[in-house]
Design an enzyme around this catalytic site. Structure first.
Site, PDB file in Angstrom:
ATOM      1  N   ARG A   1      35.069 115.969  94.451  1.00 19.43           N
ATOM      2  CA  ARG A   1      35.328 115.056  93.335  1.00 19.43           C
ATOM      3  C   ARG A   1      35.149 113.596  93.767  1.00 19.43           C
ATOM      4  O   ARG A   1      34.550 112.805  93.049  1.00 19.43           O
ATOM      5  CB  ARG A   1      36.750 115.300  92.825  1.00 19.43           C
ATOM      6  CG  ARG A   1      37.152 114.424  91.670  1.00 19.43           C
ATOM      7  CD  ARG A   1      38.279 115.094  90.900  1.00 19.43           C
ATOM      8  NE  ARG A   1      39.399 114.208  90.716  1.00 19.43           N
ATOM      9  CZ  ARG A   1      40.584 114.580  90.233  1.00 19.43           C
ATOM     10  NH1 ARG A   1      40.800 115.830  89.900  1.00 19.43           N
ATOM     11  NH2 ARG A   1      41.545 113.718  90.087  1.00 19.43           N
TER      12      ARG A   1
ATOM     13  N   ARG B   1      48.078 111.767  97.404  1.00 14.46           N
ATOM     14  CA  ARG B   1      48.589 112.315  96.145  1.00 14.46           C
ATOM     15  C   ARG B   1      49.030 113.762  96.301  1.00 14.46           C
ATOM     16  O   ARG B   1      49.991 114.203  95.677  1.00 14.46           O
ATOM     17  CB  ARG B   1      47.534 112.168  95.050  1.00 14.46           C
ATOM     18  CG  ARG B   1      47.591 110.775  94.413  1.00 14.46           C
ATOM     19  CD  ARG B   1      46.316 110.342  93.797  1.00 14.46           C
ATOM     20  NE  ARG B   1      45.889 111.187  92.717  1.00 14.46           N
ATOM     21  CZ  ARG B   1      44.647 111.166  92.216  1.00 14.46           C
ATOM     22  NH1 ARG B   1      43.756 110.347  92.710  1.00 14.46           N
ATOM     23  NH2 ARG B   1      44.340 111.950  91.227  1.00 14.46           N
TER      24      ARG B   1
ATOM     25  N   LYS C   1      44.135 120.810  85.567  1.00 10.30           N
ATOM     26  CA  LYS C   1      45.034 120.620  84.414  1.00 10.30           C
ATOM     27  C   LYS C   1      44.300 120.009  83.221  1.00 10.30           C
ATOM     28  O   LYS C   1      44.458 120.463  82.099  1.00 10.30           O
ATOM     29  CB  LYS C   1      46.210 119.708  84.788  1.00 10.30           C
ATOM     30  CG  LYS C   1      47.113 120.276  85.864  1.00 10.30           C
ATOM     31  CD  LYS C   1      48.374 119.440  86.035  1.00 10.30           C
ATOM     32  CE  LYS C   1      48.110 118.020  86.524  1.00 10.30           C
ATOM     33  NZ  LYS C   1      47.706 117.922  87.923  1.00 10.30           N
TER      34      LYS C   1
ATOM     35  N   ARG D   1      56.776 114.463  86.802  1.00 13.32           N
ATOM     36  CA  ARG D   1      56.301 114.543  88.178  1.00 13.32           C
ATOM     37  C   ARG D   1      57.452 114.487  89.168  1.00 13.32           C
ATOM     38  O   ARG D   1      57.223 114.581  90.381  1.00 13.32           O
ATOM     39  CB  ARG D   1      55.377 113.363  88.455  1.00 13.32           C
ATOM     40  CG  ARG D   1      53.892 113.729  88.595  1.00 13.32           C
ATOM     41  CD  ARG D   1      53.155 112.437  88.861  1.00 13.32           C
ATOM     42  NE  ARG D   1      51.808 112.588  89.336  1.00 13.32           N
ATOM     43  CZ  ARG D   1      50.742 112.703  88.560  1.00 13.32           C
ATOM     44  NH1 ARG D   1      50.868 112.775  87.257  1.00 13.32           N
ATOM     45  NH2 ARG D   1      49.540 112.757  89.089  1.00 13.32           N
TER      46      ARG D   1
ATOM     47  N   ARG E   1      37.119 106.204  89.777  1.00 12.62           N
ATOM     48  CA  ARG E   1      38.535 105.901  89.674  1.00 12.62           C
ATOM     49  C   ARG E   1      38.967 105.321  91.003  1.00 12.62           C
ATOM     50  O   ARG E   1      38.659 105.860  92.053  1.00 12.62           O
ATOM     51  CB  ARG E   1      39.305 107.207  89.425  1.00 12.62           C
ATOM     52  CG  ARG E   1      39.709 107.393  87.974  1.00 12.62           C
ATOM     53  CD  ARG E   1      40.320 108.747  87.753  1.00 12.62           C
ATOM     54  NE  ARG E   1      41.575 108.926  88.481  1.00 12.62           N
ATOM     55  CZ  ARG E   1      42.343 110.007  88.349  1.00 12.62           C
ATOM     56  NH1 ARG E   1      41.983 110.981  87.527  1.00 12.62           N
ATOM     57  NH2 ARG E   1      43.449 110.123  89.022  1.00 12.62           N
TER      58      ARG E   1
HETATM   59  P1  ADP Z   1      45.813 113.633  88.917  1.00  9.26           P
HETATM   60  O1  ADP Z   1      44.361 113.361  89.095  1.00  9.26           O
HETATM   61  O2  ADP Z   1      46.531 113.906  90.192  1.00  9.26           O
HETATM   62  O3  ADP Z   1      46.085 114.639  87.868  1.00  9.26           O
HETATM   63  P2  ADP Z   1      46.807 111.557  87.146  1.00  9.26           P
HETATM   64  O4  ADP Z   1      45.567 111.087  86.503  1.00  9.26           O
HETATM   65  O5  ADP Z   1      47.724 112.429  86.385  1.00  9.26           O
HETATM   66  O6  ADP Z   1      46.461 112.243  88.539  1.00  9.26           O
HETATM   67  O7  ADP Z   1      47.677 110.284  87.651  1.00  9.26           O
HETATM   68  C1  ADP Z   1      47.119 109.244  88.430  1.00  9.26           C
HETATM   69  C2  ADP Z   1      48.242 108.356  89.005  1.00  9.26           C
HETATM   70  O8  ADP Z   1      49.039 107.818  87.934  1.00  9.26           O
HETATM   71  C3  ADP Z   1      49.250 109.071  89.908  1.00  9.26           C
HETATM   72  O9  ADP Z   1      48.793 109.194  91.226  1.00  9.26           O
HETATM   73  C4  ADP Z   1      50.480 108.162  89.753  1.00  9.26           C
HETATM   74  O10 ADP Z   1      50.371 107.011  90.538  1.00  9.26           O
HETATM   75  C5  ADP Z   1      50.428 107.746  88.298  1.00  9.26           C
HETATM   76  N1  ADP Z   1      51.209 108.654  87.428  1.00  9.26           N
HETATM   77  C6  ADP Z   1      50.720 109.474  86.442  1.00  9.26           C
HETATM   78  N2  ADP Z   1      51.707 110.169  85.858  1.00  9.26           N
HETATM   79  C7  ADP Z   1      52.862 109.807  86.485  1.00  9.26           C
HETATM   80  C8  ADP Z   1      54.226 110.165  86.351  1.00  9.26           C
HETATM   81  N3  ADP Z   1      54.630 111.085  85.454  1.00  9.26           N
HETATM   82  N4  ADP Z   1      55.117 109.583  87.178  1.00  9.26           N
HETATM   83  C9  ADP Z   1      54.760 108.670  88.076  1.00  9.26           C
HETATM   84  N5  ADP Z   1      53.498 108.281  88.264  1.00  9.26           N
HETATM   85  C10 ADP Z   1      52.539 108.830  87.479  1.00  9.26           C
END
Ligand code: ADP
Length: 193
Positions: A127, A146, A13, A88, A135
């Site tokens: 990753r 996740r 994404k 989400r 991270r």
């Molecule tokens: P990914 O690498 O899965 O794309 P993100 O960087 O988008 O993950 O998000 C990292 C973490 O931040 C998620 O695992 C969650 O804990 C929190 N988070 C991000 N966006 C949301 C959301 N819209 N609702 C709830 N938690 C979120």
């Protein structure tokens, strides 16, 4: 143009969002990035979010909706935005719908990046190895969590947006350029439809 990029962790994404930002002159709103910035700055939201994020679980809908409501109201969003990581949950999607209706605006499209779980597991392990824990939530165990959270809470958004005729699904297992080309073609279609 207002878009949502939907897909499991590791689907690409962020990569596609960056490209769309350049192409369409819109901003990328990554809730993950926003939350990491809040954690780093030790804001009240950051303090609440840190442990939840480290466990691979979701931050509460109330907090997320407030963040998005504030952020989308800023002047740089006037020309449009790509939501990456939001909504989400169904509750977040419903709140977004209400929020946009209140502002007399609507989404142009929801782009789903589809990637099989086995491929994601491989990407996730690579990753985790490559970032070497850059991270806190990028270790194999949390990434698996996740993925599970994605299937349970986020994947239902596919039907939610499909029912509203907004969903455009792309095969996310192709090369970055191929995925990009497919997204462009789908957006073109919806612009002329
Ligand atoms: P990914 O690498 O899965 O794309 P993100 O960087 O988008 O993950 O998000 C990292 C973490 O931040 C998620 O695992 C969650 O804990 C929190 N988070 C991000 N966006 C949301 C959301 N819209 N609702 C709830 N938690 C979120």
């Amino acid at each position: 143009m207002k878009l949502i990029l939907l897909g499991p962790p590791g689907a690409g994404k962020g990569t596609q969002a960056e490209r769309l930002v350049k192409k369409h002159g819109i901003v990328q709103l990554s809730t993950g990035d926003m939350l990491r910035a809040a954690v780093k700055a030790a804001t009240p939201v950051g303090l609440k979010a840190k442990e939840v994020m480290d466990r691979g679980e979701l931050v509460s809908d109330d907090i997320m909706v407030k963040i998005i409501e504030d952020r989308t109201g800023e002047p740089d969003c006037a020309n449009g935005y790509i939501l990456d990581g939001f909504p989400r949950t169904i509750a977040q999607a419903e709140a977004l719908e209400a929020l946009m209706a209140r502002h007399g605006t609507a989404l142009d499209a929801v782009i789903e990046l589809r990637v099989d779980d086995e491929i994601l597991a491989e990407r996730i392990e690579t990753r985790a190895r490559e970032t070497g824990g850059a991270r806190a939530d990028d270790n194999v165990e949390t990434l698996r969590k996740r993925l599970e959270v994605y299937h349970g809470q986020t994947a239902p958004l596919v039907s939610f947006y499909s029912e509203r005729g907004m969903l455009k699904s792309v095969d996310g297992m192709q090369s970055i350029d191929e995925v990009a080309a497919e997204i462009d073609a789908l957006l073109q279609e919806s612009a002329t439809a």
